[in-house]
Design a protein around this motif. Structure first.
Motif, PDB file in Angstrom:
ATOM      1  N   GLY A 107       0.859  -1.202  -0.125  1.00  0.00           N
ATOM      2  CA  GLY A 107       0.228  -0.240  -0.036  1.00  0.00           C
ATOM      3  C   GLY A 107       0.783   1.294  -0.089  1.00  0.00           C
ATOM      4  N   THR A 108       1.895   1.141   0.824  1.00  0.00           N
ATOM      5  CA  THR A 108       2.778   2.291   0.893  1.00  0.00           C
ATOM      6  C   THR A 108       3.449   2.581  -0.540  1.00  0.00           C
ATOM      7  OG1 THR A 108       3.175   2.095   3.341  1.00  0.00           O
ATOM      8  CG2 THR A 108       4.823   3.441   1.889  1.00  0.00           C
ATOM      9  N   VAL A 109       3.953   1.465  -1.171  1.00  0.00           N
ATOM     10  CA  VAL A 109       4.681   1.370  -2.313  1.00  0.00           C
ATOM     11  C   VAL A 109       3.678   1.911  -3.616  1.00  0.00           C
ATOM     12  CG1 VAL A 109       5.755   0.513  -4.232  1.00  0.00           C
ATOM     13  CG2 VAL A 109       6.489  -0.187  -1.937  1.00  0.00           C
ATOM     14  N   THR A 110       2.260   1.637  -3.452  1.00  0.00           N
ATOM     15  CA  THR A 110       1.347   2.051  -4.254  1.00  0.00           C
ATOM     16  C   THR A 110       1.064   3.373  -4.218  1.00  0.00           C
ATOM     17  OG1 THR A 110       0.472  -0.194  -4.282  1.00  0.00           O
ATOM     18  CG2 THR A 110      -1.033   1.586  -5.566  1.00  0.00           C
ATOM     19  N   THR A 111       0.745   3.951  -3.125  1.00  0.00           N
ATOM     20  CA  THR A 111       0.651   5.327  -2.792  1.00  0.00           C
ATOM     21  C   THR A 111       1.873   6.195  -3.256  1.00  0.00           C
ATOM     22  OG1 THR A 111      -0.833   4.845  -0.863  1.00  0.00           O
ATOM     23  CG2 THR A 111       0.126   6.976  -0.829  1.00  0.00           C
ATOM     24  N   GLY A 112       3.005   5.804  -2.808  1.00  0.00           N
ATOM     25  CA  GLY A 112       4.056   6.715  -3.373  1.00  0.00           C
ATOM     26  C   GLY A 112       4.059   6.488  -5.045  1.00  0.00           C
ATOM     27  N   PHE A 113       4.042   5.866  -5.563  1.00  0.00           N
ATOM     28  CA  PHE A 113       3.840   5.724  -7.107  1.00  0.00           C
ATOM     29  C   PHE A 113       2.728   6.510  -7.434  1.00  0.00           C
ATOM     30  CE2 PHE A 113       6.246   1.125  -7.588  1.00  0.00           C
ATOM     31  CZ  PHE A 113       7.476   1.763  -7.910  1.00  0.00           C
ATOM     32  N   ALA A 114       1.598   6.248  -6.993  1.00  0.00           N
ATOM     33  CA  ALA A 114       0.579   7.419  -7.480  1.00  0.00           C
ATOM     34  C   ALA A 114       0.772   8.669  -7.219  1.00  0.00           C
ATOM     35  CB  ALA A 114      -0.689   7.022  -6.750  1.00  0.00           C
ATOM     36  N   GLU A 115       1.645   9.040  -6.368  1.00  0.00           N
ATOM     37  CA  GLU A 115       2.134  10.530  -6.025  1.00  0.00           C
ATOM     38  C   GLU A 115       3.013  10.937  -7.013  1.00  0.00           C
ATOM     39  OE1 GLU A 115       3.464  10.801  -2.009  1.00  0.00           O
ATOM     40  OE2 GLU A 115       1.523  10.472  -1.213  1.00  0.00           O
ATOM     41  N   VAL A 116       4.209  10.233  -7.368  1.00  0.00           N
ATOM     42  CA  VAL A 116       5.075  10.334  -8.371  1.00  0.00           C
ATOM     43  C   VAL A 116       4.495  10.438  -9.736  1.00  0.00           C
ATOM     44  CG1 VAL A 116       6.945   9.203  -9.569  1.00  0.00           C
ATOM     45  CG2 VAL A 116       7.033   9.294  -7.325  1.00  0.00           C
ATOM     46  N   LYS A 117       3.317   9.681  -9.965  1.00  0.00           N
ATOM     47  CA  LYS A 117       2.595   9.781 -11.357  1.00  0.00           C
ATOM     48  C   LYS A 117       1.965  11.039 -11.479  1.00  0.00           C
ATOM     49  CE  LYS A 117       2.092   4.959 -12.660  1.00  0.00           C
ATOM     50  NZ  LYS A 117       0.884   3.884 -12.716  1.00  0.00           N
ATOM     51  N   GLY A 118       1.133  11.436 -10.405  1.00  0.00           N
ATOM     52  CA  GLY A 118       0.674  12.756 -10.392  1.00  0.00           C
ATOM     53  C   GLY A 118       1.660  13.934 -10.514  1.00  0.00           C
ATOM     54  N   SER A 119       2.762  13.866  -9.796  1.00  0.00           N
ATOM     55  CA  SER A 119       3.590  14.836  -9.808  1.00  0.00           C
ATOM     56  C   SER A 119       4.138  14.964 -11.469  1.00  0.00           C
ATOM     57  CB  SER A 119       4.849  14.788  -8.817  1.00  0.00           C
ATOM     58  OG  SER A 119       4.157  14.730  -7.673  1.00  0.00           O
ATOM     59  N   LEU A 120       4.509  13.860 -11.927  1.00  0.00           N
ATOM     60  CA  LEU A 120       5.076  13.906 -13.288  1.00  0.00           C
ATOM     61  C   LEU A 120       3.988  14.366 -14.306  1.00  0.00           C
ATOM     62  CD1 LEU A 120       6.801  10.658 -13.460  1.00  0.00           C
ATOM     63  CD2 LEU A 120       7.961  12.882 -13.489  1.00  0.00           C
ATOM     64  N   ALA A 121       2.569  14.095 -13.916  1.00  0.00           N
ATOM     65  CA  ALA A 121       1.497  14.571 -14.851  1.00  0.00           C
ATOM     66  C   ALA A 121       1.488  16.293 -14.789  1.00  0.00           C
ATOM     67  CB  ALA A 121       0.150  13.919 -14.437  1.00  0.00           C
ATOM     68  N   VAL A 122       1.534  16.745 -13.474  1.00  0.00           N
ATOM     69  CA  VAL A 122       1.663  18.239 -13.570  1.00  0.00           C
ATOM     70  C   VAL A 122       2.849  18.769 -14.122  1.00  0.00           C
ATOM     71  CG1 VAL A 122       1.888  19.897 -11.590  1.00  0.00           C
ATOM     72  CG2 VAL A 122       0.301  18.281 -11.140  1.00  0.00           C
ATOM     73  N   LEU A 123       3.964  18.219 -13.952  1.00  0.00           N
ATOM     74  CA  LEU A 123       5.258  18.633 -14.603  1.00  0.00           C
ATOM     75  C   LEU A 123       4.949  18.648 -16.140  1.00  0.00           C
ATOM     76  CD1 LEU A 123       8.100  17.045 -12.387  1.00  0.00           C
ATOM     77  CD2 LEU A 123       7.232  19.607 -12.760  1.00  0.00           C
ATOM     78  N   VAL A 124       4.477  17.476 -16.782  1.00  0.00           N
ATOM     79  CA  VAL A 124       4.230  17.313 -18.129  1.00  0.00           C
ATOM     80  C   VAL A 124       3.365  18.327 -18.596  1.00  0.00           C
ATOM     81  CG1 VAL A 124       3.183  15.910 -19.959  1.00  0.00           C
ATOM     82  CG2 VAL A 124       4.847  15.063 -18.285  1.00  0.00           C
ATOM     83  N   GLU A 125       2.393  18.575 -17.800  1.00  0.00           N
ATOM     84  CA  GLU A 125       1.364  19.639 -18.343  1.00  0.00           C
ATOM     85  C   GLU A 125       1.859  21.261 -18.291  1.00  0.00           C
ATOM     86  OE1 GLU A 125      -2.096  21.857 -19.224  1.00  0.00           O
ATOM     87  OE2 GLU A 125      -1.833  19.774 -19.385  1.00  0.00           O
ATOM     88  N   ARG A 126       2.793  21.468 -17.207  1.00  0.00           N
ATOM     89  CA  ARG A 126       3.397  22.564 -17.154  1.00  0.00           C
ATOM     90  C   ARG A 126       4.394  22.946 -18.404  1.00  0.00           C
ATOM     91  NH1 ARG A 126       4.998  23.110 -10.785  1.00  0.00           N
ATOM     92  NH2 ARG A 126       2.982  23.693 -10.153  1.00  0.00           N
ATOM     93  N   SER A 127       4.939  21.809 -18.466  1.00  0.00           N
ATOM     94  CA  SER A 127       5.945  22.006 -19.888  1.00  0.00           C
ATOM     95  C   SER A 127       5.288  22.259 -21.083  1.00  0.00           C
ATOM     96  CB  SER A 127       6.752  20.431 -19.818  1.00  0.00           C
ATOM     97  OG  SER A 127       7.863  20.459 -20.942  1.00  0.00           O
ATOM     98  N   THR A 128       4.124  21.541 -21.299  1.00  0.00           N
ATOM     99  CA  THR A 128       3.551  21.837 -22.497  1.00  0.00           C
ATOM    100  C   THR A 128       2.812  23.317 -22.634  1.00  0.00           C
ATOM    101  OG1 THR A 128       2.714  19.406 -22.390  1.00  0.00           O
ATOM    102  CG2 THR A 128       1.221  20.956 -24.020  1.00  0.00           C
ATOM    103  N   ARG A 129       2.361  23.612 -21.432  1.00  0.00           N
ATOM    104  CA  ARG A 129       1.948  25.034 -21.469  1.00  0.00           C
ATOM    105  C   ARG A 129       3.162  26.100 -21.706  1.00  0.00           C
ATOM    106  NH1 ARG A 129      -0.649  25.923 -16.082  1.00  0.00           N
ATOM    107  NH2 ARG A 129      -1.875  24.187 -16.971  1.00  0.00           N
ATOM    108  N   ASN A 130       4.176  25.682 -21.008  1.00  0.00           N
ATOM    109  CA  ASN A 130       5.388  26.640 -21.241  1.00  0.00           C
ATOM    110  C   ASN A 130       5.873  26.612 -22.757  1.00  0.00           C
ATOM    111  OD1 ASN A 130       5.654  27.640 -18.753  1.00  0.00           O
ATOM    112  ND2 ASN A 130       7.072  26.023 -18.120  1.00  0.00           N
ATOM    113  N   GLU A 131       5.688  25.433 -23.402  1.00  0.00           N
ATOM    114  CA  GLU A 131       6.177  25.289 -24.815  1.00  0.00           C
ATOM    115  C   GLU A 131       5.139  26.155 -25.644  1.00  0.00           C
ATOM    116  OE1 GLU A 131       6.330  21.446 -25.746  1.00  0.00           O
ATOM    117  OE2 GLU A 131       8.431  21.040 -24.800  1.00  0.00           O
ATOM    118  N   GLN A 132       3.999  26.155 -25.269  1.00  0.00           N
ATOM    119  CA  GLN A 132       2.791  26.932 -26.065  1.00  0.00           C
ATOM    120  C   GLN A 132       2.948  28.375 -25.821  1.00  0.00           C
ATOM    121  OE1 GLN A 132      -0.647  25.282 -24.423  1.00  0.00           O
ATOM    122  NE2 GLN A 132      -0.741  23.367 -25.754  1.00  0.00           N
TER     123      GLN A 132
END
Length: 98
Positions: free
Chosen positions: A21-46
């Protein structure tokens, strides 16, 4: 020497499930953070593309204004030469009129 008591199978299973459960939660948090970073990067490129386009348009407009100013400027060399010729003609005319 006494041997350490072996943990029960149910205790090990419970701890493994908590760890999972701890590992799954950690991976979910990392995936969420990466999604935010990808969105910011895309917005910055635009934003960067839009800024480049706006800057290029502004430069083109300034270039057109400079060309218009160049077309309307006085040809100082020609004006100076004509003034010199007119002054010389006036001087010559003054000599002959006396």
């Amino acid at each position: 020497m006494s041997a350490a008591p072996e943990p029960e199978a149910s205790t090990v299973a419970i701890e493994l499930e908590r760890l999972r459960g701890t590992v799954t939660t950690g991976f979910a948090e990392v995936k969420g953070s990466l999604a935010v970073l990808v969105e910011r990067s895309t917005r910055n490129e635009q934003d960067l593309v839009r800024l480049r386009d706006d800057t290029q348009k502004a430069l083109d407009a300034l270039g057109a204004e400079v060309e218009a100013l160049k077309a309307r400027r006085w040809p100082l060399g020609v004006v100076g030469a004509l003034t010199g010729v007119a002054g010389a003609a006036t001087g010559i005319a003054a000599l002959f009129i006396r």
